[in-house]
Design a protein around this motif. Structure first.
Motif, PDB file in Angstrom:
ATOM      1  N   ALA A  59       0.854  -1.188   0.000  1.00  0.00           N
ATOM      2  CA  ALA A  59       0.000   0.000   0.000  1.00  0.00           C
ATOM      3  C   ALA A  59       0.885   1.231   0.000  1.00  0.00           C
ATOM      4  N   ILE A  60       0.505   2.231  -0.794  1.00  0.00           N
ATOM      5  CA  ILE A  60       1.215   3.514  -0.796  1.00  0.00           C
ATOM      6  C   ILE A  60       0.251   4.577  -0.296  1.00  0.00           C
TER       7      ILE A  60
ATOM      8  N   ARG B 110     -11.263   6.252 -11.631  1.00  0.00           N
ATOM      9  CA  ARG B 110     -12.596   6.088 -12.227  1.00  0.00           C
ATOM     10  C   ARG B 110     -12.605   4.845 -13.102  1.00  0.00           C
ATOM     11  N   PRO B 111     -13.600   3.982 -12.925  1.00  0.00           N
ATOM     12  CA  PRO B 111     -13.631   2.766 -13.762  1.00  0.00           C
ATOM     13  C   PRO B 111     -13.869   3.110 -15.230  1.00  0.00           C
ATOM     14  N   THR B 112     -13.105   2.492 -16.117  1.00  0.00           N
ATOM     15  CA  THR B 112     -13.299   2.699 -17.554  1.00  0.00           C
ATOM     16  C   THR B 112     -13.600   1.350 -18.184  1.00  0.00           C
ATOM     17  N   VAL B 113     -14.889   1.097 -18.399  1.00  0.00           N
ATOM     18  CA  VAL B 113     -15.322  -0.143 -19.052  1.00  0.00           C
ATOM     19  C   VAL B 113     -16.133   0.237 -20.286  1.00  0.00           C
ATOM     20  N   PHE B 114     -16.327  -0.718 -21.182  1.00  0.00           N
ATOM     21  CA  PHE B 114     -17.144  -0.461 -22.379  1.00  0.00           C
ATOM     22  C   PHE B 114     -18.612  -0.619 -21.980  1.00  0.00           C
TER      23      PHE B 114
ATOM     24  N   ASP C 244      -5.356   2.459  -8.218  1.00  0.00           N
ATOM     25  CA  ASP C 244      -5.493   3.786  -7.619  1.00  0.00           C
ATOM     26  C   ASP C 244      -6.825   3.932  -6.885  1.00  0.00           C
ATOM     27  N   GLU C 245      -6.775   4.080  -5.573  1.00  0.00           N
ATOM     28  CA  GLU C 245      -7.943   4.316  -4.705  1.00  0.00           C
ATOM     29  C   GLU C 245      -9.154   3.431  -5.036  1.00  0.00           C
ATOM     30  N   PRO C 246      -8.991   2.113  -4.938  1.00  0.00           N
ATOM     31  CA  PRO C 246     -10.088   1.211  -5.314  1.00  0.00           C
ATOM     32  C   PRO C 246     -11.303   1.300  -4.396  1.00  0.00           C
TER      33      PRO C 246
ATOM     34  N   VAL D  51      -1.275  -0.751  -4.181  1.00  0.00           N
ATOM     35  CA  VAL D  51      -2.547  -0.037  -3.997  1.00  0.00           C
ATOM     36  C   VAL D  51      -2.260   1.343  -3.420  1.00  0.00           C
ATOM     37  N   VAL D  52      -2.659   2.394  -4.143  1.00  0.00           N
ATOM     38  CA  VAL D  52      -2.600   3.758  -3.611  1.00  0.00           C
ATOM     39  C   VAL D  52      -3.958   4.043  -2.976  1.00  0.00           C
TER      40      VAL D  52
END
Length: 246
Positions: free
Chosen positions: A34-35, A89-93, A172-174, A201-202
């Motif tokens: 973790a960061i 931000r999630p990027t899905v189709f 990033d920040e899940p 994991v940030v």
């Protein structure tokens, strides 16, 4: 323990501002890290450097058993070498089904002809079902991705990254914007992933970091301020002063 990624003496300056300052960091091949750190500490810039989005002014970024220099590779080559990144931000189709999103992400030849003539084989379908089970979306495979909850979209994107079989996963920040149950599932998902690959994991959420139960690196002003267990770093007076006391 062998090292998968080694960042050594890396610095980068933007318009006179030193975003990363003589940073050194290393992680093994099956390790969770973790960061944490205040805004502007260099967490995102660190991930940008590892993925080739930002080139450091000085220092080395070495990858894998052969110590390849990532600073000499393009973003695409770094991804192909086995480094996957999930943004906040999630990027899905959104118009495609969960099944199709996972199928498109599978590690396959990406040349124009291979893509043009691609037909999912039985092995591909089996792998998609495996991934769906892993991320907890087996009952959502036929749904359009745009209909999923925020948490489910995050899991789908993690699944799409896992489909590419990365050796290092940068996340990033899940936990941002998730319900308590979604966060618990996300923790389990990342802990499981870290059994077979490196996961960084940030995160700002200390409770989430505690549940990851891993070594923590604290960044401040682009350098490592402290490193160790969460209890160790949160007891560090400098960490309290620059981050936790805010």
């Amino acid at each position: 323990m062998s090292t998968l990624l080694e960042v050594s003496g890396v610095s980068v300056t933007f318009d006179g501002f030193r975003a990363i300052n003589n940073l050194s960091f290393q992680i093994g091949p099956a390790e969770m890290r973790a960061i944490i750190g205040p805004n502007g500490a260099g967490k995102t810039t660190f991930m940008d450097i590892v993925t080739g989005k930002t080139r450091p002014d000085e220092g080395r970024v070495l990858w894998g058993e052969k110590s390849q220099s990532l600073t000499r590779m393009s973003e695409a080559k770094i991804a192909q070498a086995g480094i996957g990144r999930k943004f906040q931000r999630p990027t899905v189709f959104e118009d495609q089904s969960v099944f199709d999103n996972l199928a498109m992400a599978l590690r396959k030849p990406r040349g124009p002809l291979a893509v043009l003539w691609y037909r999912p084989a039985r092995a591909d379908a089996e792998r998609v079902h495996e991934l769906a089970a892993e991320i907890g979306l087996s009952d959502q495979l036929s749904r359009k991705s745009g209909e999923l909850s925020h948490g489910q979209k995050q899991w789908l994107e993690i699944g799409m990254l896992l489909a590419q079989e990365p050796r290092l996963l940068l996340v990033d920040e899940p936990a941002a914007g998730m319900t308590h149950e979604e966060r618990e599932h996300t923790t389990a998902l990342l802990v499981e992933a870290a059994k077979t690959r490196a996961v960084v994991v940030v995160e700002h959420d200390m409770e989430f970091v505690r549940r990851l139960n891993c070594k923590v690196t604290v960044l401040h002003e682009g350098a490592v301020l402290a490193e160790g267990s969460l209890d160790h770093v949160t007891a560090n007076q400098q960490v309290i002063d620059v981050y936790l006391g805010r």
